[in-house]
Write a protein that holds these residues in place. Structure first.
Motif: not given
Length: 325
Positions: A12, A15, A107, A129, A131, A133-134
């Motif tokens: 991440w 990303q 994650v 989710h 991610g 960042d979510q």
């Protein structure tokens, strides 16, 4: 151990383009000293657990506090829930009823989260989710006894970091919101939720007043807990706010109900305000059960050169009513 290590190993860092030479601390800050309370029930006063009339304590199965990471919308310290289970306690000053709201990052693919209270399963839910960042937000109706209330969180899978920790989910916050005495929303009624001190939700800065109207700045994601829905027909959602931020924060906003996006459109108004209108389809909600309405912005910005707070949208109200036609 650095949260950045877990992000890096999950891919991440690249990303979401966080510089590796970042300002985040490598060493986790020290936790407060254990509190000396009878029966040895609580362990550490926790900054991730909050609510009116309660104190929260992590007991076991949680990592050390992680530093905020504004780049991914983490503005407060957070804690990893370690696989397979972590315990926390809530001390209530009086018997209370309300919602336990859990905001977490994940994650791992195929993750499930369970919430147990006093040894009884209250919620088992898929953490969709995966991610970092979510945000995943879940709500659970609970009753608190006066005094000690024990909770457990369990995860089904995990990610192993460089220190061989088994990371379940990253707990952003656990919030107790007290039940409001709202009149049930029926077919011809409308429920208006103001951004005042009584707001039942998470992800919001402290209330302000603009021209006599309560408003709140929203973090990257703001959620409202809504109860008292007593109809199975489609519902109209209207979110109103002020044009005080980058236009893309408004034009690219997404509104979700229990984690699922709803169709809608946002329009600028002549008085420098904006309004989002969307429809919750029939059958999306459970009759007489609370649900989470979340507003997500694509980013945040510093409020001003003299106000270092980071926020996205300036919101006036959320309204739920029967859809026309």
């Amino acid at each position: 151990h650095s949260f950045m290590v877990a992000l890096d190993q999950s891919g991440w860092v690249d990303q979401i383009q966080i510089p590796r030479a970042s300002k985040f601390l490598v060493d986790s800050p020290k936790l407060t000293q254990p509190l000396g309370i009878k029966s040895g029930i609580p362990k550490n006063n926790s900054s991730i657990i909050s609510g009116v009339g309660i104190q929260g304590y992590t007991r076991q199965g949680f990592g050390a506090l992680e530093q905020p990471i504004p780049e991914i919308g983490l503005f407060r310290p957070s804690q990893w829930l370690l696989w397979p289970e972590g315990e926390f306690a809530i001390i209530a000053d009086n018997p209370r009823k309300g919602q336990l709201v859990i905001a977490c990052r994940n994650v791992s693919q195929g993750q499930f989260l369970e919430v147990w209270q006093q040894g009884k399963l209250g919620l088992r839910v898929a953490v969709h989710h995966s991610g970092i960042d979510q945000v995943n937000v879940f709500t659970l109706p609970i009753s608190l006894l006066e005094g000690f209330n024990l909770f457990s969180l369990k995860t089904e899978t995990y990610h192993v970091d460089q220190s061989n920790r088994h990371l379940g989910v990253l707990i952003e916050r656990i919030t107790f919101t007290e039940q409001l005495d709202w009149e049930p929303l029926r077919e011809r009624h409308e429920l208006s939720i103001l951004m005042d001190k009584h707001l039942n939700g998470i992800g919001w800065l402290s209330p302000d007043t603009l021209d006599g109207t309560p408003v709140r700045w929203m973090e990257k994601v703001g959620s409202v807990i809504i109860d008292g829905i007593n109809t199975i027909k489609p519902l109209q959602v209207r979110v109103s706010g002020i044009m005080a931020v980058e236009k893309r924060f408004i034009s690219d906003m997404v509104v979700k109900v229990n984690g699922n996006p709803i169709d809608g459109e946002v329009q600028e108004q002549s008085d420098k305000s904006w309004v989002f209108e969307g429809i919750i389809p029939s059958g999306r909600l459970t009759l007489n059960a609370p649900f989470v309405l979340s507003i997500e912005s694509p980013g945040v910005g510093q409020l001003s050169s003299i106000d270092s707070r980071l926020a996205s949208l300036l919101v006036k109200s959320v309204t739920i009513g029967a859809a026309e036609g």
